[in-house]
Scaffold this motif. Structure first.
Motif, PDB file in Angstrom:
ATOM      1  N   ALA A 677     -15.186   4.275  13.397  1.00 46.64           N
ATOM      2  CA  ALA A 677     -14.268   3.279  13.954  1.00 46.64           C
ATOM      3  C   ALA A 677     -13.917   2.215  12.928  1.00 46.64           C
ATOM      4  O   ALA A 677     -12.761   1.763  12.852  1.00 46.64           O
ATOM      5  N   ILE A 678     -14.875   1.807  12.101  1.00 47.82           N
ATOM      6  CA  ILE A 678     -14.630   0.773  11.079  1.00 47.82           C
ATOM      7  C   ILE A 678     -13.734   1.331   9.973  1.00 47.82           C
ATOM      8  O   ILE A 678     -12.818   0.651   9.489  1.00 47.82           O
ATOM      9  N   LEU A 679     -13.984   2.580   9.571  1.00 45.68           N
ATOM     10  CA  LEU A 679     -13.160   3.200   8.533  1.00 45.68           C
ATOM     11  C   LEU A 679     -11.713   3.351   9.011  1.00 45.68           C
ATOM     12  O   LEU A 679     -10.767   3.058   8.258  1.00 45.68           O
ATOM     13  N   GLN A 680     -11.544   3.788  10.263  1.00 46.74           N
ATOM     14  CA  GLN A 680     -10.189   3.956  10.808  1.00 46.74           C
ATOM     15  C   GLN A 680      -9.455   2.624  10.872  1.00 46.74           C
ATOM     16  O   GLN A 680      -8.270   2.536  10.498  1.00 46.74           O
ATOM     17  N   LEU A 681     -10.142   1.577  11.319  1.00 41.96           N
ATOM     18  CA  LEU A 681      -9.498   0.271  11.420  1.00 41.96           C
ATOM     19  C   LEU A 681      -9.152  -0.272  10.041  1.00 41.96           C
ATOM     20  O   LEU A 681      -8.078  -0.866   9.853  1.00 41.96           O
ATOM     21  N   GLY A 682     -10.030  -0.072   9.068  1.00 43.14           N
ATOM     22  CA  GLY A 682      -9.743  -0.523   7.706  1.00 43.14           C
ATOM     23  C   GLY A 682      -8.497   0.133   7.145  1.00 43.14           C
ATOM     24  O   GLY A 682      -7.653  -0.532   6.518  1.00 43.14           O
ATOM     25  N   LEU A 683      -8.354   1.443   7.354  1.00 45.20           N
ATOM     26  CA  LEU A 683      -7.149   2.144   6.893  1.00 45.20           C
ATOM     27  C   LEU A 683      -5.902   1.610   7.592  1.00 45.20           C
ATOM     28  O   LEU A 683      -4.840   1.448   6.961  1.00 45.20           O
ATOM     29  N   THR A 684      -6.025   1.318   8.884  1.00 41.20           N
ATOM     30  CA  THR A 684      -4.870   0.813   9.634  1.00 41.20           C
ATOM     31  C   THR A 684      -4.457  -0.564   9.152  1.00 41.20           C
ATOM     32  O   THR A 684      -3.254  -0.865   9.058  1.00 41.20           O
ATOM     33  N   VAL A 685      -5.423  -1.415   8.826  1.00 38.41           N
ATOM     34  CA  VAL A 685      -5.124  -2.752   8.295  1.00 38.41           C
ATOM     35  C   VAL A 685      -4.334  -2.634   6.998  1.00 38.41           C
ATOM     36  O   VAL A 685      -3.324  -3.332   6.794  1.00 38.41           O
ATOM     37  N   LEU A 686      -4.784  -1.745   6.106  1.00 40.83           N
ATOM     38  CA  LEU A 686      -4.065  -1.566   4.841  1.00 40.83           C
ATOM     39  C   LEU A 686      -2.681  -0.964   5.082  1.00 40.83           C
ATOM     40  O   LEU A 686      -1.701  -1.341   4.425  1.00 40.83           O
ATOM     41  N   ASP A 687      -2.597  -0.038   6.024  1.00 40.75           N
ATOM     42  CA  ASP A 687      -1.318   0.596   6.334  1.00 40.75           C
ATOM     43  C   ASP A 687      -0.323  -0.420   6.898  1.00 40.75           C
ATOM     44  O   ASP A 687       0.874  -0.390   6.567  1.00 40.75           O
ATOM     45  N   TYR A 688      -0.814  -1.325   7.757  1.00 39.03           N
ATOM     46  CA  TYR A 688       0.040  -2.371   8.321  1.00 39.03           C
ATOM     47  C   TYR A 688       0.656  -3.244   7.218  1.00 39.03           C
ATOM     48  O   TYR A 688       1.788  -3.721   7.345  1.00 39.03           O
ATOM     49  N   ASN A 689      -0.098  -3.468   6.157  1.00 40.64           N
ATOM     50  CA  ASN A 689       0.324  -4.412   5.117  1.00 40.64           C
ATOM     51  C   ASN A 689       0.726  -3.717   3.824  1.00 40.64           C
ATOM     52  O   ASN A 689       0.801  -4.367   2.779  1.00 40.64           O
ATOM     53  N   ILE A 690       0.991  -2.411   3.886  1.00 42.43           N
ATOM     54  CA  ILE A 690       1.187  -1.657   2.653  1.00 42.43           C
ATOM     55  C   ILE A 690       2.400  -2.135   1.865  1.00 42.43           C
ATOM     56  O   ILE A 690       2.365  -2.206   0.624  1.00 42.43           O
ATOM     57  N   GLU A 691       3.487  -2.500   2.545  1.00 41.42           N
ATOM     58  CA  GLU A 691       4.679  -2.945   1.813  1.00 41.42           C
ATOM     59  C   GLU A 691       4.409  -4.231   1.048  1.00 41.42           C
ATOM     60  O   GLU A 691       4.818  -4.378  -0.112  1.00 41.42           O
ATOM     61  N   LYS A 692       3.722  -5.165   1.669  1.00 44.35           N
ATOM     62  CA  LYS A 692       3.402  -6.416   0.981  1.00 44.35           C
ATOM     63  C   LYS A 692       2.390  -6.196  -0.133  1.00 44.35           C
ATOM     64  O   LYS A 692       2.478  -6.817  -1.200  1.00 44.35           O
ATOM     65  N   LEU A 693       1.415  -5.313   0.105  1.00 45.11           N
ATOM     66  CA  LEU A 693       0.406  -5.055  -0.928  1.00 45.11           C
ATOM     67  C   LEU A 693       1.020  -4.401  -2.159  1.00 45.11           C
ATOM     68  O   LEU A 693       0.578  -4.649  -3.286  1.00 45.11           O
ATOM     69  N   LEU A 694       2.050  -3.564  -1.950  1.00 51.61           N
ATOM     70  CA  LEU A 694       2.692  -2.896  -3.087  1.00 51.61           C
ATOM     71  C   LEU A 694       3.489  -3.864  -3.962  1.00 51.61           C
ATOM     72  O   LEU A 694       3.793  -3.552  -5.113  1.00 51.61           O
ATOM     73  N   THR A 695       3.818  -5.028  -3.411  1.00 50.65           N
ATOM     74  CA  THR A 695       4.546  -6.030  -4.206  1.00 50.65           C
ATOM     75  C   THR A 695       3.620  -7.046  -4.863  1.00 50.65           C
ATOM     76  O   THR A 695       4.085  -7.885  -5.640  1.00 50.65           O
ATOM     77  N   CYS A 696       2.326  -6.996  -4.544  1.00 53.35           N
ATOM     78  CA  CYS A 696       1.370  -7.964  -5.112  1.00 53.35           C
ATOM     79  C   CYS A 696       1.163  -7.696  -6.606  1.00 53.35           C
ATOM     80  O   CYS A 696       1.067  -6.544  -7.034  1.00 53.35           O
ATOM     81  N   LYS A 697       1.074  -8.784  -7.362  1.00 58.68           N
ATOM     82  CA  LYS A 697       0.910  -8.668  -8.808  1.00 58.68           C
ATOM     83  C   LYS A 697      -0.549  -8.750  -9.240  1.00 58.68           C
ATOM     84  O   LYS A 697      -0.887  -8.350 -10.356  1.00 58.68           O
ATOM     85  N   ASP A 698      -1.411  -9.318  -8.409  1.00 52.10           N
ATOM     86  CA  ASP A 698      -2.827  -9.395  -8.758  1.00 52.10           C
ATOM     87  C   ASP A 698      -3.682  -9.341  -7.483  1.00 52.10           C
ATOM     88  O   ASP A 698      -3.168  -9.351  -6.365  1.00 52.10           O
ATOM     89  N   ASP A 699      -4.997  -9.306  -7.663  1.00 51.71           N
ATOM     90  CA  ASP A 699      -5.920  -9.188  -6.538  1.00 51.71           C
ATOM     91  C   ASP A 699      -5.877 -10.407  -5.636  1.00 51.71           C
ATOM     92  O   ASP A 699      -5.987 -10.292  -4.402  1.00 51.71           O
ATOM     93  N   ALA A 700      -5.738 -11.583  -6.212  1.00 46.48           N
ATOM     94  CA  ALA A 700      -5.735 -12.813  -5.419  1.00 46.48           C
ATOM     95  C   ALA A 700      -4.575 -12.813  -4.423  1.00 46.48           C
ATOM     96  O   ALA A 700      -4.731 -13.227  -3.263  1.00 46.48           O
ATOM     97  N   GLU A 701      -3.432 -12.346  -4.863  1.00 43.82           N
ATOM     98  CA  GLU A 701      -2.272 -12.297  -3.987  1.00 43.82           C
ATOM     99  C   GLU A 701      -2.495 -11.302  -2.848  1.00 43.82           C
ATOM    100  O   GLU A 701      -2.123 -11.555  -1.693  1.00 43.82           O
ATOM    101  N   ALA A 702      -3.148 -10.168  -3.164  1.00 45.09           N
ATOM    102  CA  ALA A 702      -3.433  -9.157  -2.134  1.00 45.09           C
ATOM    103  C   ALA A 702      -4.426  -9.696  -1.113  1.00 45.09           C
ATOM    104  O   ALA A 702      -4.291  -9.442   0.097  1.00 45.09           O
ATOM    105  N   VAL A 703      -5.428 -10.443  -1.570  1.00 44.63           N
ATOM    106  CA  VAL A 703      -6.404 -11.040  -0.656  1.00 44.63           C
ATOM    107  C   VAL A 703      -5.713 -12.016   0.285  1.00 44.63           C
ATOM    108  O   VAL A 703      -6.007 -12.071   1.492  1.00 44.63           O
ATOM    109  N   THR A 704      -4.793 -12.787  -0.238  1.00 46.99           N
ATOM    110  CA  THR A 704      -4.052 -13.740   0.599  1.00 46.99           C
ATOM    111  C   THR A 704      -3.266 -13.018   1.679  1.00 46.99           C
ATOM    112  O   THR A 704      -3.217 -13.450   2.840  1.00 46.99           O
ATOM    113  N   VAL A 705      -2.625 -11.907   1.318  1.00 47.38           N
ATOM    114  CA  VAL A 705      -1.853 -11.120   2.298  1.00 47.38           C
ATOM    115  C   VAL A 705      -2.758 -10.653   3.438  1.00 47.38           C
ATOM    116  O   VAL A 705      -2.420 -10.777   4.628  1.00 47.38           O
ATOM    117  N   LEU A 706      -3.929 -10.133   3.095  1.00 48.48           N
ATOM    118  CA  LEU A 706      -4.840  -9.623   4.114  1.00 48.48           C
ATOM    119  C   LEU A 706      -5.406 -10.748   4.975  1.00 48.48           C
ATOM    120  O   LEU A 706      -5.544 -10.597   6.200  1.00 48.48           O
TER     121      LEU A 706
END
Length: 974
Positions: A677-706
Motif C-alpha cells: 500500500a505504501i509503495l503504490q501510494l508513493g508511485l501515485t504521488v510521483l505520478d500526480y506531480n510528474i509534469e512539475k517534477l520534470l521541469t525541476c532543475k534541482d532536488d530542492a525544487e522537487a522537494v518543494t513541489v512534493l
C-alpha cells in the motif's frame, strides 16, 4: 567412500579404466589419464571432459573398487576414492574383513547378496549424520564426493545441493556443476583439458537476480566484487534461484545481524541446513507473512480444496494451509477470498458430505466453514480433532448460510473479548480506552453532514459483518478492501487494525504479557528510555491528547515496554510518531501489540540503527519507479533523490508528511495490504506531480513541489474537529495546487498500481537486501581506510588489500565455528573501526602470511606477544587499525621504531613465558595453547618493570601511537 552397489558392464568400462589390483572377488581400477604423464594424451582429455559432464562419482572419482561375480560380465561398483591412499584403505578392509567370509558361501548369488548387504550396512552407518535428511542419500553422497575433491574446502562446509548448468565465460557456455553450500557458491567444469573452478562466498555477493536476453532465455546473474557471472540451462531455475536467495540471506543474517541469527535455532547450526529444510522454511515464511501470523508458525500441510462461500452461494477454489495453531484458506489468486481460523476458536470438526470429501469446522461464534474435495479428508478430520482438542460438533448438521450470517460474533462481544485479553489487576497503570474516545467523543444527537457520512460508513461495515462474519475468522474479500480504501470509521479503526495486522493473535496468545512488561520496564534507565523521554512531547504535539499527561504517560509506557521487550531495536525515532497515532484509535495494550506487529513482521529491520529494512524498501521503490515511471527516471540524474525524499514516507507511513486526518486512511490500507500500500501510494504521488517534477532543475525544487502537494491533500469526510485537523489550518491559505482528497488518491493508487503482487515485492526485497548490505559494507570500509590511512605509510591500494584480508579472516572463523567469539562480538552498530575484530589465532594466521618476521624459529611466540601488546583492553580482540599499525612498523618503520617494537614485545604486558605442551612440535603452538597464553593476565608489577626498562634504555626513542595506547588512539564516530 562406499557406494550403493550399482551394475557396471566391464566390457565398456575397460575403455575408461585401467586395472590396478584384482583378486577372486574384487577389482581395483584407476581412471584412465589420472596420474599419467601428460594426462594420458587425447584419451585422458576425453575422459576428463566426460567426468565433468556426467552425474556419477563412480565415473568421476579417479579410483574405484568393483565386486566381481565369477564367470559373469556384470560387475558391481561398491567404492570410490579421490586418492590412492583412500581407495587402498578400502581395499585392505575388504581383504581383511570380507574375503575370508566369502569362501563359506555355496553360490555366486549368495556371495553377491552378502557383499551388497555389507556395503549397504556400511553406508547406513556412515549416513546417520547429515545425509539422512536428503531426498536421495546415494546421489547426494556422490555429489558431496565430487564437491570435496574439486574445491578442497574444510570438512565442516556443508553441501546443501548441486545442479547441472552452464557457466558463461564471455559468449561461450561451459557445461558443469553448480554447488550450493552454507558459505559458498561454487562451480566446476572440465572440458577438453580446460578447467574452470569458481568459488564465491555468499557474503560477497551484491546482486543476485534472474535475467534474460537475446542469447540467454533465462539465467541467474551473480555479481561479486564488481564481476558479473551468469549461469543458465537449469532444469528447475526457479527452485535453484529460491535456494540461492535463501542461502545468501542466511549468510548475510549470520555475519551481519548476529542477534537475529542467534534467536533462530534452526539456522544457528549449519549442519542442520538441508535443501528440504530451506524449501520448507521458505513456504512457512510466505505463509506467515501472507496471513499475518506469528513468525513462529510453521506450515505443516497444504490441501487443494473448495470453500463454500455462503453470501455468494458458490464454492471457491483455493488452498487450505494448516500450521500448529491456525487453519487458513486463500483463493487461487489470493485476493478474491481469504479466511483465518485460529484453532483456539474451533469447537467442532466434522465430516460433511462424504461423497464430496467434505470437512466442516465450527467455531465459538457459531460460524461453520465447509471445505470440500479435500484429499484424505478422513485423516485430516482426525488430525484436526487432536490438534484443537475438539470433538464432533454439538449440532451435527449446521446450516452454514445461517451460521455465517446471523450467528456471527457481534461487535459488542468481540470488543468485550479483546478488552479482557491480558488485563489483570493493573487497570490503574494501563489505560483501557483509546485516546480518541476520551478527547473526541461523538455526539449522537447533533449529527452534521460529516458525521452522517461516518455513520453510513459504519452501517456499511455492519452489513459486511453480518454477511461475512465478524472477528478474526471473517471472510476477507474484494468488498473488504473497497471499504478499507474508503476509510475505516473512527469507532472501528482500532479493532480492524488489530484484526488486519494479526496483532489480535499475538495478544490472545500472550494474556497478561503487556501489563507484566510495563511493571518490569517502569523505572528502568537506559539509552533508549532517555531518547524516549526526549521525544515524548514531539509526538503529534498539536493534538490535545498529547498535550496532557494522560496521552504522554500512555505513550511512555508503550515505548518503554517495547524497548524492554526488544533491546535489539530498543527505540528509534519515528516509532514515537507511529505509536501516537496507534494510541488515538486503539487501547493501550492493543497499541503495544500493533507496534510489535509493525516492527517485527510488517516492517522488518526498519527500526534499528542502520534502518536496513527502510533502505531495502526504498531500493524496491526505485526499482518500481524505473518500471512504471521511466520518464521520471530518465530526467533524474541521481536516483538517490527518491531515497532521501521518501525515507520519512516509509518510516512513518506518510504520517509525518500528511495531515493526521488523511494519514490515518493510509494506515488503514497499510494494515490491510502491508508495504504494498505504501509503495503504490508513493508511485501515485510521483505520478500526480510528474509534469512539475520534470521541469525541476534541482532536488530542492522537487522537494518543494512534493511538500506543496502534501499540504494540499485533505480528507473532506473526516469527522475530526477543525481544531485537530492539520489540513484545515491550511484551507484558507492561497495555494496554486488544487485540493486532492485522500480517498481519491488511495483509490487511484489501487487502480493504477494494484497489479503489483505481494510475491513480487518480497522477491524484490530479497534481491535488494544484498545490494543494501554491500553498500553499507562499502561505506564501512571507506571510513575505516580514511581513518587508518592517516597513521600508516601503506599505499591506498595496499591498505585496501590488507583490509580485505583482515575482514576475510574474520569471516573465516565465522563460517565453520558456530560459537565463534569473533561472531559473538561483531556488532554493526559499533563505531566503524570496532565492527570487525580478530582474535589471537586469526592474528597468527595473518602474521604467518604477511609479517616479514614470520620465518624466524619462534614465530608463534612473536605473534602471541605482538597480539598481547595490541590487546591493551584485554578483551582478546584487536581491530584493523591496531593490526595495520603494527604491520606498518614492520614494513615501513625506521630502524629505531622496529627496535622499539621488538623491545616492547619482550617485556610485560606483551611478554609471557611460552612453552609448548608438545615438545615434538618445537616452538609451534597449538590453537588451544595460543588462546590460553593470549588470555593470561599480567602481574601488577608489569608497569614498574616497563618503566625501569625504559629508564635503562641508552637511547630516547619516539613511541609509535599504536604502541603507546592502541585503544585510546582510535577515533570514535560521533
Amino acid at each position: 567412500m562406499w557406494l550403493k552397489p550399482e551394475e557396471v558392464l566391464l566390457k565398456n568400462a575397460l575403455k575408461l579404466w585401467v586395472l590396478e589390483r584384482s583378486n577372486q572377488y574384487f577389482v581395483l581400477q584407476r581412471r584412465r589419464g589420472y596420474g599419467e604423464e601428460g594426462g594420458g594424451g587425447l584419451a585422458g582429455l576425453l575422459v576428463g571432459t566426460l567426468d565433468a559432464v556426467l552425474d556419477s562419482t563412480s565415473k568421476v572419482a579417479p579410483f574405484r573398487i568393483l565386486h566381481q561375480t565369477p564367470d559373469s560380465q556384470v560387475y558391481w561398483s561398491i567404492a570410490c576414492g579421490a586418492s590412492r591412499e583412500e581407495i587402498t584403505e578400502h581395499w585392505d578392509w575388504l581383504e581383511h574383513n570380507v574375503m575370508k567370509t566369502l569362501s563359506v558361501f555355496d553360490s555366486n548369488e549368495d556371495i553377491t547378496s552378502f557383499v551388497q548387504g555389507k556395503i549397504r550396512g556400511l553406508i547406513a552407518e556412515e549416513g546417520k549424520g547429515s545425509f539422512v535428511k536428503e531426498e536421495d542419500p546415494e546421489k547426494f553422497r556422490e555429489g558431496l564426493m565430487k564437491f570435496e575433491k574439486c574445491f578442497g574446502l574444510p570438512e565442516q562446509e556443508k553441501l546443501v545441493t548441486y545442479y547441472s548448468c552452464s557457466y558463461w565465460k564471455g559468449r561461450v557456455p561451459c557445461q558443469g556443476w553448480l554447488y550450493l553450500s552454507t558459505n559458498f557458491l561454487s562451480f566446476y567444469s572440465f572440458l577438453l583439458g580446460a578447467e574452470i573452478k569458481l568459488i564465491i562466498s555468499w557474503d560477497e555477493i551484491s546482486k543476485l537476480e534472474k535475467t534474460s536476453n537475446v542469447i540467454l532465455t533465462e539465467s541467474i546473474h551473480v555479481c561479486s566484487h564488481g564481476e558479473d557471472h551468469y549461469f543458465s540451462m537449469f532444469l528447475h531455475i526457479n527452485e535453484t534461484f529460491l535456494l540461492m536467495e535463501q542461502l545468501a540471506n542466511y549468510a548475510v543474517r549470520r555475519l551481519f545481524d548476529k542477534e537475529t541469527f542467534e534467536n533462530d535455532l534452526v539456522l544457528h547450526d549449519p549442519l542442520q541446513i538441508t535443501k528440504r529444510g530451506l524449501e520448507s522454511r521458505a513456504h512457512s515464511e510466505q505463509f506467515s507473512a501472507f496471513f499475518r501470523l506469528p513468525k513462529e508458525e510453521t506450515l505443516k500441510e497444504v490441501h487443494e480444496c473448495f470453500l463454500w462461500v455462503p453470501f455468494s452461494h458458490f464454492n471457491i477454489h483455493g488452498k487450505m494451509c494448516i500450521s500448529e495453531n491456525y487453519i487458513c484458506f486463500a483463493s487461487q489468486d489470493g485476493s478474491l477470498c481469504s479466511v483465518i481460523i485460529p484453532l483456539r476458536e474451533v469447537v467442532g470438526v466434522d465430516k460433511a458430505d462424504p461423497a464430496n470429501r467434505g470437512v466442516s469446522i465450527s467455531t465459538k461464534g457459531k460460524t461453520a466453514f465447509r471445505f470440500t474435495e479435500v484429499r484424505d479428508f478422513e485423516q485430516l478430520v482426525a488430525k484436526l480433532r487432536i490438534k484443537c482438542g475438539a470433538t464432533s460438533s454439538p449440532q451435527r448438521i449446521i446450516n452454514t448460510e445461517v451460521a455465517a450470517s446471523s450467528d456471527s460474533d457481534s461487535p459488542m462481544d468481540f470488543d468485550e473479548g479483546r478488552s479482557k485479553m491480558g488485563q489483570r489487576d493493573n487497570s490503574k497503570t494501563v489505560s483501557t480506552e483509546a485516546l480518541m474516545t476520551v478527547y473526541h467523543p461523538q455526539d449522537a444527537e447533533n449529527l452534521d453532514s460529516k458525521m452522517l457520512k461516518e455513520k453510513m460508513k459504519e452501517q456499511s461495515w455492519n452489513i459486511l459483518f453480518v454477511e461475512r462474519g465478524h472477528g478474526v475468522s471473517m471472510f476477507r474479500t474484494k468488498k473488504t478492501r473497497d471499504l478499507v480504501v474508503r476509510g475505516i470509521p473512527e469507532t472501528l479503526r482500532g479493532e480492524l487494525w488489530l484484526l488486519f495486522s494479526g496483532a489480535v493473535n499475538d495478544m490472545a496468545s500472550n494474556p497478561g504479557y503487556y501489563t507484566e512488561l510495563v511493571e518490569k520496564s517502569l523505572g528502568t534507565c537506559t539509552l533508549a528510555t532517555d531518547e524516549i523521554e526526549r521525544d515524548l512531547r514531539r509526538s503529534l504535539p498539536e493534538h490535545p491528547a498529547f498535550q496532557s499527561d494522560t496521552g504522554i504517560s500512555a505513550l511512555r509506557r508503550v515505548l518503554t515496554a517495547y524497548a524492554y521487550r526488544n533491546p535489539q531495536i530498543g527505540y528509534c525515532q519515528a516509532m514515537n510518531i507511529l505509536t501516537s497515532v496507534l494510541l488515538l484509535y486503539a487501547k493501550e495494550e492493543e497499541a503495544f501489540w500493533l507496534l510489535v506487529a509493525v516492527c517485527e513482521r510488517m516492517l522488518p529491520d526498519y527500526f534499528n540503527r542502520r534502518i536496513i529494512g527502510a533502505l531495502v524498501d526504498q531500493a524496491v521503490f526505485e526499482e518500481l519507479i524505473r518500471v512504471h515511471l521511466p520518464q521520471l527516471t530518465d530526467h533524474m540524474t541521481d536516483m538517490t533523490f527518491f531515497s532521501s525524499v521518501s525515507l520519512s514516507w516509509f518510516l512513518t507511513l506518510f504520517i509525518s508528511v500528511l495531515p493526521i486526518e488523511s494519514a490515518v486512511n493510509v494506515v488503514d490500507c497499510f494494515f490491510y495490504d502491508g508495504i504494498k500500500a505504501i509503495l503504490q501510494l508513493g508511485l501515485t504521488v510521483l505520478d500526480y506531480n510528474i509534469e512539475k517534477l520534470l521541469t525541476c532543475k534541482d532536488d530542492a525544487e522537487a522537494v518543494t513541489v512534493l511538500n506543496r502537494f502534501f499540504d494540499s491533500v485533505t480528507n473532506k469526510d473526516s469527522p475530526l474537529p477543525p481544531t485537530v485537523q492539520q489540513g484545515s489550518n491550511l484551507s484558507n491559505t492561497k495555494s496554486d495546487h488544487p485540493k486532492v482528497d485522500i480517498t481519491d488518491l488511495i483509490r487511484e493508487s489501487n487502480e493504477r498500481y494494484g497489479d503489483i503482487r505481494y510475491e513480487d515485492v518480497e522477491s524484490m526485497r530479497c534481491r535488494n537486501r544484498l545490494y543494501v548490505i554491500q553498500a553499507l559494507e562499502a561505506t564501512t570500509k571507506q571510513n575505516v581506510l580514511r581513518v587508518v590511512s592517516q597513521d600508516v605509510k601503506f599505499s591506498p591500494s595496499d591498505l585496501e588489500e590488507l583490509y580485505e584480508l583482515f575482514k576475510k579472516e574474520h569471516f573465516l572463523s565465522c563460517y565453520w565455528n558456530v560459537n565463534s567469539p569473533v561472531l559473538q562480538h561483531h556488532d554493526a552498530s559499533l563505531p566503524y573501526l570496532d565492527q570487525y575484530r580478530i582474535d589471537c589465532q586469526q592474528f597468527r594466521v595473518l602474521c604467518h602470511l604477511l609479517s616479514p618476521w614470520s620465518h624466524c624459529a619462534n614465530r608463534d611466540s612473536l605473534a602471541l606477544w605482538t597480539f598481547r601488546l595490541m590487546d591493551e583492553n584485554s578483551d582478546c580482540l584487536i581491530n584493523f587499525k591496531q593490526f595495520a599499525c603494527v604491520l606498518d612498523i614492520m614494513y615501513n618503520g625506521s630502524f629505531t621504531e622496529k627496535l622499539k617494537l621488538l623491545f616492547k614485545l619482550h617485556i610485560p604486558p606483551a611478554f609471557t613465558e611460552v612453552e609448548s605442551l608438545s615438545p615434538s612440535k618445537g616452538d609451534d603452538l597449538s590453537k588451544e595453547e595460543l588462546i590460553h597464553f593470549s588470555q593470561l593476565s599480567v602481574s601488577s608489577t608489569a608497569d614498574s618493570l616497563e618503566s625501569d626498562a625504559l629508564k635503562s634504555s641508552p637511547e630516547k626513542v619516539t613511541v609509535h601511537p599504536v604502541l603507546k595506547n592502541p585503544v585510546q588512539s582510535i577515533p570514535r564516530r560521533p
